[in-house]
Design an enzyme around this catalytic site. Structure first.
Site, mmCIF file in Angstrom:
data_model
loop_
_atom_site.group_PDB
_atom_site.id
_atom_site.type_symbol
_atom_site.label_atom_id
_atom_site.label_comp_id
_atom_site.label_asym_id
_atom_site.label_seq_id
_atom_site.Cartn_x
_atom_site.Cartn_y
_atom_site.Cartn_z
ATOM 1 N N SER A 175 0.526 4.092 -3.253
ATOM 2 C CA SER A 175 0.216 4.621 -1.924
ATOM 3 C C SER A 175 1.266 5.651 -1.547
ATOM 4 O O SER A 175 2.372 5.677 -2.108
ATOM 5 C CB SER A 175 0.222 3.480 -0.895
ATOM 6 N N TYR A 186 4.114 -4.388 2.932
ATOM 7 C CA TYR A 186 3.140 -3.757 2.030
ATOM 8 C C TYR A 186 3.771 -2.502 1.430
ATOM 9 O O TYR A 186 3.661 -2.248 0.222
ATOM 10 C CB TYR A 186 1.866 -3.409 2.786
#
Length: 247
Positions: free
Chosen positions: A139, A152
């Site tokens: 990401s 995360y």
């Protein structure tokens, strides 16, 4: 890398980026194996695609993973592409009542530890192929954390680091290429709580970017706003890695 007429395993393949990637790759003559925890959802996804089979598997469960690896070795020994896409995230901000440790443990188990475990267990099979690839989905937050998904972000930073080291190690004596896909916010069920429906990039476009990156041997694949982020803030990361690992 040629990604036609191969056997491809995609974790988290029942929805989102995983599903869209399965759809595109199935149209290129590949045999697709999609993995996920929810059997009904997974089988529905496979039924809507061509050349696709579903194998329910909880990648955080070692028994499940060992059964999966045994099945792949027995029934799909030609496997040559592994796409580690499965993920878990909690939306919260750090505070004394956040229970960050519990959330982080779950995210790291799904996003990092299970990815490392599955990859390691499939390496012997991938090494047998004349051409093979591993693609890890991280990401944009692997580069700079988003405060509303803090742990995360930590887990994706860990996968980013692992990907660099894995690529370096496998380049020494194998035919396995290691790719990393770094999407921004994507419009999926996964990202609803952080505005994915309104601001997220379509999952189909992310999947297209992944496949184009693999076909062009682009090892770090940025899509959407991640491209500008990489170019503006981290233009020399590869040089930094090489300098540290030159011996």
């Amino acid at each position: 890398m040629n990604i036609n007429n191969k056997t491809v395993l995609i974790t988290g393949g029942g929805s989102g980026i995983g599903y869209e990637t399965a759809k595109l790759l199935s149209q290129k003559g590949n045999k697709i194996i999609i993995i996920g925890r929810t059997a009904d959802k997974l089988h529905q996804a496979a039924a809507s695609l061509t050349n696709t089979i579903a194998i329910p598997c909880d990648i955080t469960n070692e028994v499940d993973v060992d059964k999966l690896v045994a099945e792949i070795n027995t029934n799909h020994p030609e496997l040559s592409v592994l796409i580690n896409n499965a993920g878990k995230a909690f939306v919260y901000t750090h505070a004394e009542t956040a229970d960050a440790v519990s959330k982080a443990r779950q995210e790291m188990e799904t996003n990092y530890f299970s990815l490392v475990s599955l990859t390691e267990k499939l390496l012997p099979l991938l090494k047998k192929q004349p051409e093979a690839a591993i693609a890890n989905v991280t990401s944009i937050v692997a580069l700079s954390p988003a405060a509303v998904i803090p742990t995360y972000s930590d887990s994706k930073a860990a996968v980013h680091s692992y990907t660099l080291s894995l690529r370096h190690a496998l380049a020494q004596d194998t035919n396995i290429k290691v790719f990393e896909l770094m999407p921004p916010t994507v419009n999926t069920e996964f990202s609803k709580e952080i505005g994915g429906e309104e601001h997220g990039m379509p999952a189909s476009e992310v999947a297209e970017g992944l496949i184009q990156g693999i076909e062009n041997d682009q090892y770090q694949i940025g899509v959407g706003i991640t491209v500008g982020f990489l170019n503006n803030f981290f233009p020399t990361e590869e040089q930094a890695f090489q300098a540290i690992n030159q011996r």
